[in-house]
Scaffold this motif. Structure first.
Motif, PDB file in Angstrom:
ATOM      1  N   GLY A 155       0.342  -4.081 -21.631  1.00 17.17           N
ATOM      2  CA  GLY A 155      -0.118  -2.992 -22.387  1.00 17.17           C
ATOM      3  C   GLY A 155       0.787  -1.841 -21.990  1.00 17.17           C
ATOM      4  N   LEU A 156       0.545  -0.550 -22.895  1.00 15.98           N
ATOM      5  CA  LEU A 156       1.142   0.519 -22.418  1.00 15.98           C
ATOM      6  C   LEU A 156       0.771   1.155 -21.373  1.00 15.98           C
ATOM      7  N   GLY A 157      -0.290   1.042 -20.905  1.00 18.64           N
ATOM      8  CA  GLY A 157      -0.783   1.686 -19.692  1.00 18.64           C
ATOM      9  C   GLY A 157       0.176   1.103 -18.645  1.00 18.64           C
ATOM     10  N   GLN A 158       0.227  -0.245 -18.326  1.00 19.79           N
ATOM     11  CA  GLN A 158       0.752  -1.072 -17.411  1.00 19.79           C
ATOM     12  C   GLN A 158       2.381  -0.683 -17.300  1.00 19.79           C
ATOM     13  N   ILE A 159       2.925  -0.395 -18.468  1.00 17.32           N
ATOM     14  CA  ILE A 159       4.237  -0.298 -18.666  1.00 17.32           C
ATOM     15  C   ILE A 159       4.722   1.497 -18.089  1.00 17.32           C
ATOM     16  N   LEU A 160       3.412   2.296 -18.367  1.00 18.25           N
ATOM     17  CA  LEU A 160       3.849   3.400 -18.014  1.00 18.25           C
ATOM     18  C   LEU A 160       3.812   3.496 -16.266  1.00 18.25           C
ATOM     19  N   ARG A 161       2.755   2.783 -15.773  1.00 18.51           N
ATOM     20  CA  ARG A 161       2.510   2.469 -14.298  1.00 18.51           C
ATOM     21  C   ARG A 161       3.687   2.151 -13.658  1.00 18.51           C
ATOM     22  N   GLN A 162       4.132   1.176 -14.351  1.00 15.15           N
ATOM     23  CA  GLN A 162       5.488   0.424 -13.637  1.00 15.15           C
ATOM     24  C   GLN A 162       6.911   1.431 -13.722  1.00 15.15           C
ATOM     25  N   ALA A 163       6.874   2.217 -15.008  1.00 10.90           N
ATOM     26  CA  ALA A 163       7.789   3.310 -14.895  1.00 10.90           C
ATOM     27  C   ALA A 163       7.789   4.354 -13.991  1.00 10.90           C
ATOM     28  N   THR A 164       6.514   4.757 -13.736  1.00  9.30           N
ATOM     29  CA  THR A 164       6.299   5.816 -12.808  1.00  9.30           C
ATOM     30  C   THR A 164       6.615   5.564 -11.488  1.00  9.30           C
ATOM     31  N   TRP A 165       6.506   4.148 -10.984  1.00  5.84           N
ATOM     32  CA  TRP A 165       6.789   3.865  -9.886  1.00  5.84           C
ATOM     33  C   TRP A 165       8.265   3.681  -9.657  1.00  5.84           C
TER      34      TRP A 165
END
Length: 164
Positions: free
Chosen positions: A134-144
């Motif tokens: 989902g969009l939330g998981q993609i943003l979390r991985q990008a932030t890391w």
């Protein structure tokens, strides 16, 4: 002795004391005669009507006592019977309540089994499907990833300053 008593005793037989002294045992006739003599001897000097009245009054007392005992026993039996009936009713009520509780418990168990089966089915279906990002998981991985790049840039910059 009276004339009737004298007629009952034959003159040719020995007296009991004489028989005991001679070592002979008294016979059946002698025993019966001694019994009759003792019976008449105990009644000598008493009026027969008075003896009958005494006997009747004593027997009346005995019968009244037995009647009271019997009525007391009947009351006790009635009381015990009533208590037994009450206890039987109580046991029947408790047994009925326990059966109702057992039936309710079995219904609850059946419902819980059905719910558990449906949850297991849902879990198996969820495991079979691949999870989409989902969009939330993609943003979390990008932030890391951005965080790791920033930290590595800082470390490299610090090492260059030190090494100069």
């Amino acid at each position: 002795m009276t004339e009737k008593e004298n007629e009952l005793i034959p003159r040719d037989q020995h007296l009991p004391a004489a028989e005991e002294a001679s070592g002979k045992k008294p016979g059946l006739v002698r025993g019966a005669r001694d019994f009759i003599e003792n019976t008449f001897a105990s009644l000598k000097g008493k009026d027969m009507n008075q003896a009958v009245e005494e006997f009747t009054s004593e027997m009346t007392l005995v019968v009244e006592g037995l009647s009271e005992d019997q009525s007391a026993l009947r009351r006790d039996v009635d009381s015990a019977s009533a208590q037994l009936t009450m206890l039987e009713e109580k046991v029947l009520r408790q047994e009925k309540d326990r059966k109702a509780e057992a039936s309710d418990s079995q219904d609850e168990i059946k419902q819980l089994k059905k719910r558990l089966e449906s949850l297991e089915k849902t879990l198996k279906e969820a495991e079979k499907k691949p999870q989409k990002m989902g969009l939330g998981q993609i943003l979390r991985q990008a932030t890391w990833m951005v965080g790791i790049l920033c930290v590595s840039w800082i470390v490299v910059t610090v090492l260059k300053l030190i090494g100069r």
